[in-house]
Scaffold this motif. Structure first.
Motif, PDB file in Angstrom:
ATOM      1  N   HIS A 215      -2.125 -10.776   5.950  1.00 19.73           N
ATOM      2  CA  HIS A 215      -0.950 -10.728   6.825  1.00 19.73           C
ATOM      3  C   HIS A 215       0.024  -9.626   6.398  1.00 19.73           C
ATOM      4  O   HIS A 215       0.589  -8.923   7.246  1.00 19.73           O
ATOM      5  CB  HIS A 215      -0.251 -12.084   6.821  1.00 19.73           C
ATOM      6  N   GLN A 216       0.185  -9.460   5.103  1.00 16.32           N
ATOM      7  CA  GLN A 216       1.075  -8.404   4.634  1.00 16.32           C
ATOM      8  C   GLN A 216       0.537  -7.020   4.982  1.00 16.32           C
ATOM      9  O   GLN A 216       1.293  -6.122   5.375  1.00 16.32           O
ATOM     10  CB  GLN A 216       1.271  -8.528   3.122  1.00 16.32           C
ATOM     11  N   LEU A 217      -0.772  -6.852   4.846  1.00 19.38           N
ATOM     12  CA  LEU A 217      -1.382  -5.560   5.181  1.00 19.38           C
ATOM     13  C   LEU A 217      -1.248  -5.263   6.668  1.00 19.38           C
ATOM     14  O   LEU A 217      -0.935  -4.129   7.069  1.00 19.38           O
ATOM     15  CB  LEU A 217      -2.857  -5.555   4.763  1.00 19.38           C
TER      16      LEU A 217
ATOM     17  N   ALA B 147       4.923  -5.287  -2.749  1.00 17.90           N
ATOM     18  CA  ALA B 147       4.241  -6.561  -2.517  1.00 17.90           C
ATOM     19  C   ALA B 147       2.758  -6.384  -2.271  1.00 17.90           C
ATOM     20  O   ALA B 147       1.995  -7.336  -2.346  1.00 17.90           O
ATOM     21  CB  ALA B 147       4.885  -7.284  -1.344  1.00 17.90           C
ATOM     22  N   LEU B 148       2.320  -5.174  -1.952  1.00 18.24           N
ATOM     23  CA  LEU B 148       0.914  -4.915  -1.653  1.00 18.24           C
ATOM     24  C   LEU B 148       0.248  -4.231  -2.845  1.00 18.24           C
ATOM     25  O   LEU B 148       0.700  -3.179  -3.306  1.00 18.24           O
ATOM     26  CB  LEU B 148       0.784  -4.034  -0.410  1.00 18.24           C
ATOM     27  N   ASN B 149      -0.819  -4.822  -3.319  1.00 16.93           N
ATOM     28  CA  ASN B 149      -1.551  -4.270  -4.454  1.00 16.93           C
ATOM     29  C   ASN B 149      -2.681  -3.379  -3.937  1.00 16.93           C
ATOM     30  O   ASN B 149      -3.864  -3.702  -4.065  1.00 16.93           O
ATOM     31  CB  ASN B 149      -2.096  -5.417  -5.314  1.00 16.93           C
TER      32      ASN B 149
ATOM     33  N   ILE C 151      -6.337  -7.482  -5.124  1.00 17.04           N
ATOM     34  CA  ILE C 151      -6.458  -6.038  -4.956  1.00 17.04           C
ATOM     35  C   ILE C 151      -6.850  -5.759  -3.511  1.00 17.04           C
ATOM     36  O   ILE C 151      -7.733  -6.415  -2.957  1.00 17.04           O
ATOM     37  CB  ILE C 151      -7.537  -5.454  -5.886  1.00 17.04           C
ATOM     38  N   ILE C 152      -6.196  -4.804  -2.892  1.00 22.44           N
ATOM     39  CA  ILE C 152      -6.604  -4.311  -1.576  1.00 22.44           C
ATOM     40  C   ILE C 152      -7.165  -2.905  -1.804  1.00 22.44           C
ATOM     41  O   ILE C 152      -6.411  -1.966  -2.072  1.00 22.44           O
ATOM     42  CB  ILE C 152      -5.439  -4.266  -0.579  1.00 22.44           C
ATOM     43  N   TYR C 153      -8.481  -2.790  -1.760  1.00 25.42           N
ATOM     44  CA  TYR C 153      -9.092  -1.481  -1.984  1.00 25.42           C
ATOM     45  C   TYR C 153      -8.958  -0.634  -0.716  1.00 25.42           C
ATOM     46  O   TYR C 153      -9.394  -1.043   0.370  1.00 25.42           O
ATOM     47  CB  TYR C 153     -10.564  -1.628  -2.347  1.00 25.42           C
TER      48      TYR C 153
ATOM     49  N   LYS D  74      -4.004 -16.534  -1.386  1.00 28.62           N
ATOM     50  CA  LYS D  74      -3.419 -15.217  -1.647  1.00 28.62           C
ATOM     51  C   LYS D  74      -4.130 -14.114  -0.850  1.00 28.62           C
ATOM     52  O   LYS D  74      -3.519 -13.117  -0.463  1.00 28.62           O
ATOM     53  CB  LYS D  74      -3.501 -14.905  -3.149  1.00 28.62           C
ATOM     54  N   GLN D  75      -5.412 -14.310  -0.618  1.00 23.27           N
ATOM     55  CA  GLN D  75      -6.180 -13.340   0.163  1.00 23.27           C
ATOM     56  C   GLN D  75      -5.681 -13.312   1.608  1.00 23.27           C
ATOM     57  O   GLN D  75      -5.497 -12.233   2.193  1.00 23.27           O
ATOM     58  CB  GLN D  75      -7.663 -13.727   0.104  1.00 23.27           C
TER      59      GLN D  75
END
Length: 445
Positions: free
Chosen positions: A385-387, A261-263, A330-332, A379-380
């Motif tokens: 929250h997911q991170l 679920a995490l990009n 994207i989560i850099y 989505k951001q």
């Protein structure tokens, strides 16, 4: 500012820890130094640092060096009302002492040079426009080295000095108001030495920064203009201080998401490789105040700063919320969780007692212009929250959460529009808010 000077000066081992550096003949600073603090001009402090390093107390040495440099260069805060100019002055003071830095300041101002910052010098300093004046400071610094010290291109230290002056200028520009950054042009030595000397000091007052100094400056004039319009619109509508309505997960929904679920995309080259000495206990939320996430990351790399994670607006890393396509952002991953990132410029101690905040924290930044008018994408926020849930599962030592504005309130307001207290509660963290006395005692002077 003191932390940056340490990073400019420090020689480090292959694990990123401070080390004792034997000075070469002709350096003029004595026999050795630690973080640029040498045994000739700072014998007591250099000896203390040497003992800390040689006994393996590296984090204490890091904190000691920062505190000493902050204290040693405090005159820079008294000489100017502008943070950007103060930053450059502090670097001058550390390199050339208060007298030398005063002369450099007076050369740039065009007042009588007597190495003593009195009422006339301070009054002249209050009338400058910081952005162009920084270039005059940079020119004056080189002029001082040539005319007073008698050092020029023939010196084996010259190239290092020029790099240092330019790097200090780039960092000082980070404290300018939105849109005020003027990049250092590729001047010839002669042009740089005379830059700004024919222009009179601007007499008009610099407008107050109504949002506090921001993290990353926009990259183009078009972006600056857009940000300014949005800021003015938001201010007129009274939106700047208001929190955006951001849906928060219920506690039972805040469990860590499945890996897919995490990009998360790790940078090919990390922004920091300095290993931590303690487990992370605190999360600090930021916003970039820049366009795309990657443009902000490139800027951070150029000035030696870093976050652990930067959350883009979407899967394309769009430069504006209005252009986002609603895809999973994207989560850099800019710095590994096991490494320290330079994301907080404050000496306020961490809530769990581990020393400096950078030492024991994870920095997360959201791509957002921070003009007061740009919302985060749904989505951001979902990705944030997911991170957070992912990190809580990965690091049971994480117990606290705060935002940048809380721990550096004198010159940071980010992330605008994020209720960090509510985010903290949703994930079962303890919200960290420094006391008034901590803010007073650790505010740079």
């Amino acid at each position: 500012m003191a932390e940056k000077i340490v990073n400019f000066e420090a020689r480090r081992d292959n694990q990123g820890r401070l080390k004792v550096y034997p000075l070469p003949p002709g350096d003029g600073g004595g026999t050795y130094e630690v973080a640029g603090i040498n045994d000739r001009f700072h014998p007591v402090e250099a000896a203390n640092l040497r003992r800390l390093v040689e006994s393996g107390r590296y984090d204490e040495a890091e904190d000691y060096a920062q505190r000493y440099i902050a204290s040693y260069t405090d005159a820079g805060d008294r000489w100017t009302p502008f943070d950007a100019v103060e930053s450059y002055l502090r670097d001058c003071i550390f390199n050339r002492g208060a007298g030398g830095a005063a002369s450099i300041y007076q050369m740039a101002l065009g007042v009588r040079v007597d190495s003593d910052v009195g009422p006339i010098t301070r009054a002249a300093g209050e009338r400058v426009r910081p952005a162009p004046f920084l270039l005059r400071m940079r020119a004056a610094r080189e002029r001082y080295e040539r005319e007073v010290v008698g050092r020029d291109e023939r010196s084996r230290f010259w190239r290092g000095l020029v790099n240092r002056w330019n790097n200090a200028l780039t960092f000082a520009q980070e404290f300018l108001d939105l849109g005020g950054n003027i990049p250092l042009a590729a001047f010839s030595a002669q042009a740089l030495a005379t830059a700004g000397h024919d222009a009179e000091i601007e007499q008009e007052e610099e407008p107050e920064d109504r949002l506090g100094y921001l993290e990353i400056l926009p990259e183009t004039e078009e972006q600056m203009a857009i940000a300014q319009v949005k800021e003015e619109t938001a201010l007129e509508a009274g939106q700047v201080a208001a929190e955006f309505e951001i849906p928060l997960p219920r506690e039972r929904d805040a469990a860590a998401p499945p890996d897919g679920a995490l990009n998360i995309v790790a940078l090919p080259r990390s922004l920091s490789t300095t290993l931590r000495s303690v487990q992370p206990t605190l999360i600090v939320l930021h916003a970039t105040a820049g366009a795309s996430a990657m443009s902000s990351i490139n800027h951070l790399r150029s000035v030696g700063l870093s976050y652990h994670y930067v959350i883009a607006r979407d899967g394309r890393d769009s430069a504006r919320t209005r252009d986002a396509d609603g895809s999973t952002p994207i989560i850099y991953k800019c710095v590994d969780d096991a490494h320290r990132a330079a994301h907080v410029g404050s000496t306020i101690p961490a809530p769990s007692g581990e020393g400096s905040i950078n030492k024991c924290s994870i920095g997360i930044s959201l791509a957002n212009m921070q003009s007061g008018g740009e919302r985060y994408t749904p989505k951001q926020i979902e990705a944030l929250h997911q991170l957070l849930a992912h990190l809580k599962r990965a690091h049971p030592s994480l117990r606290h959460l705060t935002n940048h504005a809380n721990v550096q309130p004198w010159n940071r307001a980010d992330p605008l529009g994020i209720d960090a207290r509510a985010v903290s509660a949703a994930h079962g963290f303890t919200y960290f808010e420094p006391t008034a006395s901590q803010i007073r005692d650790h505010r740079p002077r």
